[in-house]
Design a protein around this motif. Structure first.
Motif, PDB file in Angstrom:
ATOM      1  N   LEU A  18       0.843  -1.285  -0.017  1.00 49.55           N
ATOM      2  CA  LEU A  18      -0.055   0.156   0.113  1.00 49.55           C
ATOM      3  C   LEU A  18       0.768   1.337  -0.111  1.00 49.55           C
ATOM      4  O   LEU A  18       1.918   1.418   0.612  1.00 49.55           O
ATOM      5  CB  LEU A  18      -1.013  -0.129   1.136  1.00 49.55           C
ATOM      6  CG  LEU A  18      -2.047  -0.905   1.385  1.00 49.55           C
ATOM      7  CD1 LEU A  18      -2.988  -1.040   2.508  1.00 49.55           C
ATOM      8  CD2 LEU A  18      -3.031  -0.924  -0.180  1.00 49.55           C
ATOM      9  N   THR A  19       0.575   2.178  -0.612  1.00 53.66           N
ATOM     10  CA  THR A  19       1.215   3.413  -0.682  1.00 53.66           C
ATOM     11  C   THR A  19       0.285   4.509   0.129  1.00 53.66           C
ATOM     12  O   THR A  19      -0.705   4.169   0.601  1.00 53.66           O
ATOM     13  CB  THR A  19       1.204   4.058  -2.197  1.00 53.66           C
ATOM     14  OG1 THR A  19      -0.053   4.410  -2.637  1.00 53.66           O
ATOM     15  CG2 THR A  19       1.721   3.252  -3.193  1.00 53.66           C
ATOM     16  N   GLU A  20       0.910   5.580   0.435  1.00 55.91           N
ATOM     17  CA  GLU A  20       0.575   6.600   1.127  1.00 55.91           C
ATOM     18  C   GLU A  20      -1.061   7.110   0.629  1.00 55.91           C
ATOM     19  O   GLU A  20      -2.247   7.031   1.257  1.00 55.91           O
ATOM     20  CB  GLU A  20       1.430   8.024   1.288  1.00 55.91           C
ATOM     21  CG  GLU A  20       0.554   8.797   2.670  1.00 55.91           C
ATOM     22  CD  GLU A  20       1.863  10.072   2.641  1.00 55.91           C
ATOM     23  OE1 GLU A  20       1.198  11.015   3.058  1.00 55.91           O
ATOM     24  OE2 GLU A  20       2.992   9.782   2.663  1.00 55.91           O
ATOM     25  N   LYS A  21      -1.145   7.259  -0.871  1.00 56.36           N
ATOM     26  CA  LYS A  21      -2.317   7.449  -1.300  1.00 56.36           C
ATOM     27  C   LYS A  21      -3.421   6.355  -1.265  1.00 56.36           C
ATOM     28  O   LYS A  21      -4.638   6.699  -0.993  1.00 56.36           O
ATOM     29  CB  LYS A  21      -2.119   7.744  -2.785  1.00 56.36           C
ATOM     30  CG  LYS A  21      -3.152   8.291  -3.726  1.00 56.36           C
ATOM     31  CD  LYS A  21      -2.910   8.756  -5.092  1.00 56.36           C
ATOM     32  CE  LYS A  21      -4.156   9.446  -5.669  1.00 56.36           C
ATOM     33  NZ  LYS A  21      -3.619   9.797  -6.863  1.00 56.36           N
ATOM     34  N   ASP A  22      -2.886   5.128  -1.271  1.00 52.95           N
ATOM     35  CA  ASP A  22      -3.889   3.930  -1.087  1.00 52.95           C
ATOM     36  C   ASP A  22      -4.351   4.273   0.400  1.00 52.95           C
ATOM     37  O   ASP A  22      -5.605   3.796   0.704  1.00 52.95           O
ATOM     38  CB  ASP A  22      -3.277   2.643  -1.016  1.00 52.95           C
ATOM     39  CG  ASP A  22      -2.793   2.562  -2.426  1.00 52.95           C
ATOM     40  OD1 ASP A  22      -3.258   2.960  -3.527  1.00 52.95           O
ATOM     41  OD2 ASP A  22      -1.803   1.556  -2.453  1.00 52.95           O
ATOM     42  N   LEU A  23      -3.714   4.428   1.393  1.00 52.42           N
ATOM     43  CA  LEU A  23      -4.190   4.650   2.716  1.00 52.42           C
ATOM     44  C   LEU A  23      -5.170   5.687   3.010  1.00 52.42           C
ATOM     45  O   LEU A  23      -6.060   5.618   3.862  1.00 52.42           O
ATOM     46  CB  LEU A  23      -3.053   4.743   3.735  1.00 52.42           C
ATOM     47  CG  LEU A  23      -2.056   3.571   3.990  1.00 52.42           C
ATOM     48  CD1 LEU A  23      -0.861   4.100   4.770  1.00 52.42           C
ATOM     49  CD2 LEU A  23      -2.446   2.313   4.420  1.00 52.42           C
ATOM     50  N   GLU A  38     -24.852  -1.603   9.768  1.00 55.71           N
ATOM     51  CA  GLU A  38     -24.797  -0.476   8.750  1.00 55.71           C
ATOM     52  C   GLU A  38     -23.462  -0.362   7.892  1.00 55.71           C
ATOM     53  O   GLU A  38     -22.283  -0.791   8.669  1.00 55.71           O
ATOM     54  CB  GLU A  38     -24.965   0.686   9.487  1.00 55.71           C
ATOM     55  CG  GLU A  38     -26.494   0.856  10.259  1.00 55.71           C
ATOM     56  CD  GLU A  38     -26.563   2.264  10.783  1.00 55.71           C
ATOM     57  OE1 GLU A  38     -26.108   3.342  10.113  1.00 55.71           O
ATOM     58  OE2 GLU A  38     -27.344   2.360  11.850  1.00 55.71           O
ATOM     59  N   SER A  39     -23.538  -0.227   6.924  1.00 60.26           N
ATOM     60  CA  SER A  39     -22.506   0.072   6.039  1.00 60.26           C
ATOM     61  C   SER A  39     -21.731   1.172   6.229  1.00 60.26           C
ATOM     62  O   SER A  39     -22.579   2.072   7.027  1.00 60.26           O
ATOM     63  CB  SER A  39     -23.079   0.173   4.414  1.00 60.26           C
ATOM     64  OG  SER A  39     -23.619  -1.213   3.915  1.00 60.26           O
ATOM     65  N   TYR A  40     -20.720   1.165   6.114  1.00 56.58           N
ATOM     66  CA  TYR A  40     -19.992   2.728   6.488  1.00 56.58           C
ATOM     67  C   TYR A  40     -18.914   2.725   5.406  1.00 56.58           C
ATOM     68  O   TYR A  40     -18.353   1.932   4.608  1.00 56.58           O
ATOM     69  CB  TYR A  40     -19.161   2.304   7.870  1.00 56.58           C
ATOM     70  CG  TYR A  40     -18.207   1.249   7.989  1.00 56.58           C
ATOM     71  CD1 TYR A  40     -16.770   1.407   7.773  1.00 56.58           C
ATOM     72  CD2 TYR A  40     -18.843   0.089   8.407  1.00 56.58           C
ATOM     73  CE1 TYR A  40     -15.880   0.335   7.803  1.00 56.58           C
ATOM     74  CE2 TYR A  40     -17.681  -0.960   8.316  1.00 56.58           C
ATOM     75  CZ  TYR A  40     -16.651  -0.950   8.270  1.00 56.58           C
ATOM     76  OH  TYR A  40     -15.588  -2.109   8.469  1.00 56.58           O
ATOM     77  N   SER A  41     -18.154   4.093   5.437  1.00 57.13           N
ATOM     78  CA  SER A  41     -17.296   4.592   4.513  1.00 57.13           C
ATOM     79  C   SER A  41     -16.118   5.092   5.185  1.00 57.13           C
ATOM     80  O   SER A  41     -16.297   5.953   5.823  1.00 57.13           O
ATOM     81  CB  SER A  41     -17.915   5.524   3.478  1.00 57.13           C
ATOM     82  OG  SER A  41     -18.649   5.093   2.572  1.00 57.13           O
ATOM     83  N   TRP A  42     -14.866   4.405   5.150  1.00 57.63           N
ATOM     84  CA  TRP A  42     -13.694   4.837   5.929  1.00 57.63           C
ATOM     85  C   TRP A  42     -12.607   4.866   4.985  1.00 57.63           C
ATOM     86  O   TRP A  42     -12.521   4.063   3.942  1.00 57.63           O
ATOM     87  CB  TRP A  42     -13.368   3.850   7.322  1.00 57.63           C
ATOM     88  CG  TRP A  42     -14.500   3.803   8.342  1.00 57.63           C
ATOM     89  CD1 TRP A  42     -15.422   4.811   8.388  1.00 57.63           C
ATOM     90  CD2 TRP A  42     -14.542   2.972   9.568  1.00 57.63           C
ATOM     91  NE1 TRP A  42     -16.302   4.788   9.745  1.00 57.63           N
ATOM     92  CE2 TRP A  42     -15.595   3.560  10.295  1.00 57.63           C
ATOM     93  CE3 TRP A  42     -13.691   1.910   9.834  1.00 57.63           C
ATOM     94  CZ2 TRP A  42     -15.408   2.859  11.596  1.00 57.63           C
ATOM     95  CZ3 TRP A  42     -13.990   1.355  11.066  1.00 57.63           C
ATOM     96  CH2 TRP A  42     -14.687   1.720  11.927  1.00 57.63           C
ATOM     97  N   SER A  43     -11.375   5.639   5.454  1.00 62.86           N
ATOM     98  CA  SER A  43     -10.299   5.384   4.668  1.00 62.86           C
ATOM     99  C   SER A  43      -9.833   3.893   5.067  1.00 62.86           C
ATOM    100  O   SER A  43      -9.972   3.281   6.072  1.00 62.86           O
ATOM    101  CB  SER A  43      -9.179   6.402   5.087  1.00 62.86           C
ATOM    102  OG  SER A  43      -8.895   6.254   6.376  1.00 62.86           O
ATOM    103  N   ILE A  44      -8.905   3.420   3.862  1.00 63.58           N
ATOM    104  CA  ILE A  44      -8.132   2.172   4.205  1.00 63.58           C
ATOM    105  C   ILE A  44      -7.323   2.426   5.703  1.00 63.58           C
ATOM    106  O   ILE A  44      -7.335   1.449   6.364  1.00 63.58           O
ATOM    107  CB  ILE A  44      -7.218   1.916   3.110  1.00 63.58           C
ATOM    108  CG1 ILE A  44      -8.317   1.347   1.975  1.00 63.58           C
ATOM    109  CG2 ILE A  44      -6.304   0.666   3.474  1.00 63.58           C
ATOM    110  CD1 ILE A  44      -7.592   1.175   0.615  1.00 63.58           C
ATOM    111  N   GLN A  45      -6.689   3.327   5.897  1.00 63.82           N
ATOM    112  CA  GLN A  45      -5.909   3.700   7.009  1.00 63.82           C
ATOM    113  C   GLN A  45      -6.678   3.507   8.428  1.00 63.82           C
ATOM    114  O   GLN A  45      -6.484   2.640   9.133  1.00 63.82           O
ATOM    115  CB  GLN A  45      -5.182   4.904   6.996  1.00 63.82           C
ATOM    116  CG  GLN A  45      -4.442   5.421   8.238  1.00 63.82           C
ATOM    117  CD  GLN A  45      -3.691   6.518   8.270  1.00 63.82           C
ATOM    118  OE1 GLN A  45      -3.812   7.432   7.677  1.00 63.82           O
ATOM    119  NE2 GLN A  45      -2.651   6.943   9.098  1.00 63.82           N
TER     120      GLN A  45
END
Length: 83
Positions: A18-23, A38-45
């Motif tokens: 993973l790159t910083e952009k991916d995180l 419940e579904s949720y949206s989070w950053s990969i980090q």
């Protein structure tokens, strides 16, 4: 046990790639309608940090149970955190 080791090897390879952009990328986790989650949206980090916290909690539970179940007061490293 070998299956667990293989999953850990594969997970390590993915995380190491993973790159910083991916995180920073936000992904949505969906659950089936009848799951009551419940579904949720989070950053990969954030997902990786949450996974590490969850894993750490279970590790603590295993250590606690192992100490609770042992028959004598043994300190594997010859030191203890409490008196």
């Amino acid at each position: 046990m070998e299956l667990l080791r293989e999953v850990r090897r594969e997970s390590r390879a993915v995380v190491n790639g993973l790159t910083e952009k991916d995180l920073e990328r936000v992904v949505t986790v969906h659950y089936p309608e009848n799951s009551e989650m419940e579904s949720y949206s989070w950053s990969i980090q954030k997902i990786l940090i949450g996974t590490a916290e969850h894993y750490a909690c279970h590790t603590g539970q295993i250590v606690y149970l192992a100490k609770w179940m042992q028959e004598e007061d043994v300190y594997l490293l010859n030191w203890k955190h409490y008196d």
